[in-house]
Design a protein around this motif. Sequence first.
Motif, PDB file in Angstrom:
ATOM      1  N   VAL A 170     -17.121 -45.889 -47.550  1.00 33.72           N
ATOM      2  CA  VAL A 170     -17.790 -44.604 -47.354  1.00 33.72           C
ATOM      3  C   VAL A 170     -19.020 -44.552 -48.252  1.00 33.72           C
ATOM      4  N   SER A 171     -20.186 -44.588 -47.633  1.00 34.22           N
ATOM      5  CA  SER A 171     -21.441 -44.502 -48.375  1.00 34.22           C
ATOM      6  C   SER A 171     -21.714 -43.042 -48.703  1.00 34.22           C
ATOM      7  N   LEU A 172     -21.846 -42.757 -50.000  1.00 31.43           N
ATOM      8  CA  LEU A 172     -22.022 -41.388 -50.502  1.00 31.43           C
ATOM      9  C   LEU A 172     -23.337 -41.280 -51.281  1.00 31.43           C
ATOM     10  N   PRO A 173     -24.466 -41.396 -50.608  1.00 35.42           N
ATOM     11  CA  PRO A 173     -25.734 -41.385 -51.329  1.00 35.42           C
ATOM     12  C   PRO A 173     -26.240 -39.971 -51.605  1.00 35.42           C
ATOM     13  N   LYS A 174     -27.200 -39.889 -52.481  1.00 33.17           N
ATOM     14  CA  LYS A 174     -28.011 -38.699 -52.665  1.00 33.17           C
ATOM     15  C   LYS A 174     -29.193 -38.800 -51.702  1.00 33.17           C
ATOM     16  N   MET A 175     -29.582 -37.693 -51.082  1.00 33.80           N
ATOM     17  CA  MET A 175     -30.744 -37.673 -50.185  1.00 33.80           C
ATOM     18  C   MET A 175     -32.014 -37.734 -51.031  1.00 33.80           C
ATOM     19  N   LYS A 176     -32.722 -38.891 -50.956  1.00 38.61           N
ATOM     20  CA  LYS A 176     -33.871 -39.087 -51.831  1.00 38.61           C
ATOM     21  C   LYS A 176     -34.987 -39.850 -51.122  1.00 38.61           C
ATOM     22  N   THR A 177     -36.207 -39.644 -51.592  1.00 35.76           N
ATOM     23  CA  THR A 177     -37.308 -40.525 -51.227  1.00 35.76           C
ATOM     24  C   THR A 177     -37.261 -41.752 -52.137  1.00 35.76           C
ATOM     25  N   HIS A 178     -38.012 -42.786 -51.742  1.00 33.39           N
ATOM     26  CA  HIS A 178     -37.965 -44.044 -52.492  1.00 33.39           C
ATOM     27  C   HIS A 178     -39.358 -44.649 -52.540  1.00 33.39           C
ATOM     28  N   HIS A 179     -39.767 -45.094 -53.719  1.00 28.37           N
ATOM     29  CA  HIS A 179     -41.137 -45.557 -53.888  1.00 28.37           C
ATOM     30  C   HIS A 179     -41.423 -46.897 -53.224  1.00 28.37           C
ATOM     31  N   TRP A 180     -40.396 -47.612 -52.768  1.00 31.71           N
ATOM     32  CA  TRP A 180     -40.616 -48.873 -52.061  1.00 31.71           C
ATOM     33  C   TRP A 180     -40.153 -48.825 -50.604  1.00 31.71           C
ATOM     34  N   ALA A 181     -39.066 -48.108 -50.329  1.00 34.28           N
ATOM     35  CA  ALA A 181     -38.526 -48.086 -48.970  1.00 34.28           C
ATOM     36  C   ALA A 181     -38.877 -46.808 -48.210  1.00 34.28           C
ATOM     37  N   GLY A 182     -39.514 -45.863 -48.857  1.00 34.11           N
ATOM     38  CA  GLY A 182     -39.823 -44.591 -48.219  1.00 34.11           C
ATOM     39  C   GLY A 182     -38.728 -43.572 -48.437  1.00 34.11           C
ATOM     40  N   VAL A 183     -37.510 -43.943 -48.046  1.00 28.08           N
ATOM     41  CA  VAL A 183     -36.339 -43.102 -48.281  1.00 28.08           C
ATOM     42  C   VAL A 183     -35.187 -43.982 -48.743  1.00 28.08           C
ATOM     43  N   THR A 184     -34.246 -43.394 -49.451  1.00 30.37           N
ATOM     44  CA  THR A 184     -33.006 -44.091 -49.805  1.00 30.37           C
ATOM     45  C   THR A 184     -31.842 -43.201 -49.410  1.00 30.37           C
ATOM     46  N   LEU A 185     -31.035 -43.700 -48.468  1.00 24.63           N
ATOM     47  CA  LEU A 185     -29.967 -42.899 -47.873  1.00 24.63           C
ATOM     48  C   LEU A 185     -28.716 -43.772 -47.757  1.00 24.63           C
ATOM     49  N   SER A 186     -27.962 -43.631 -46.681  1.00 23.76           N
ATOM     50  CA  SER A 186     -26.659 -44.307 -46.629  1.00 23.76           C
ATOM     51  C   SER A 186     -26.772 -45.823 -46.527  1.00 23.76           C
TER      52      SER A 186
END
Length: 321
Positions: A170-186
């Motif tokens: 179960v991937s439990l990420p925080k909803m965030k933007t990312h300086h290399w991928a644009g977004v970081t999610l599940s």
Amino acid sequence: MRKQWGRRGFLGAGAGWLSGCGGDLPRWTGGRRPVAVLKAAAYGVDLDDILWRGARLCGLQARGKRVLLKPNFVEFDSGSCINTDMAMVAAAYRLFERLGAAEVRIGEGPGHRRDTMHLAEEAGYFDAVAGFEDRFVDLNRDEVAPVPGFLENEPEMYFSRQLLSADLIVSLPKMKTHHWAGVTLSMKNLFGLVPGAVYGWPKNPLHYRGIDRSIVELSRIFHNTFAIVDGVVGMEGNGPIQGTAKDSGVVVMGSNLAAVDATCCRVMGLDPEKVRYLQMAAGIGPIREIEIEQRGESPRAVMTPFAVTGEFLDLRMGRES
């Protein structure tokens, strides 16, 4: 060792795909996938009820399964919102107990900090989950076993044995933007499955291979997944560590990680079809709105536009690339 992961059918059809992954994957043709979007105004609301409703909307089944919850606690700063909130992790733990899982464990392999247990203690996980230390797996340092890999000149990759024995991750990420991928999610959250004790900190082989490609390849290997995205308070701007808090008031859930991440992008006011790793993941799951069965709230009805760094301005909804 090979007999063990062959018997469990862990890789399925993915092994053949990994043998030739030079180009983008074909367009998803496997039908619509449900993704639930639920309002959650604050961490003090009844998260147990919200996650239960989301599980029912997604048809989640966990009875008798060995479940590994994988939150995101890459770093800790008491004045920031870097990590998956401890209240969300605790609610997810209770959800899978209620669903009748045979075992629920929590695992993470931070890419920055080497003392994972100290980081978990700083972030409040010990207080949130009773008996946390006995339920936690340090994915950076656990005993490992091989599976077919994707790194240059390395036919195998090594992962935690307890991770490989899980029936559901179960991937439990925080909803965030990312300086290399644009977004970081599940999907990006799966970087924490790669053991630092084998691949170093901050797991540079994945960066050398290409962040977007590594996101997709890890998602192809670990297909026995479900996602619960903590979007109650996200992070915008220079994420995943140095951004600022963003009150977005949602939880996003689903079994297809590409569909979940595409939905999260729409909640964030970003176009998933312009996110490189999601373009590349089109063979893993649906990313177009018409291909996703949205349940609960409409992503557009709860949209809260996230700020992004300059190189990702073209991701914003309504802008031309």
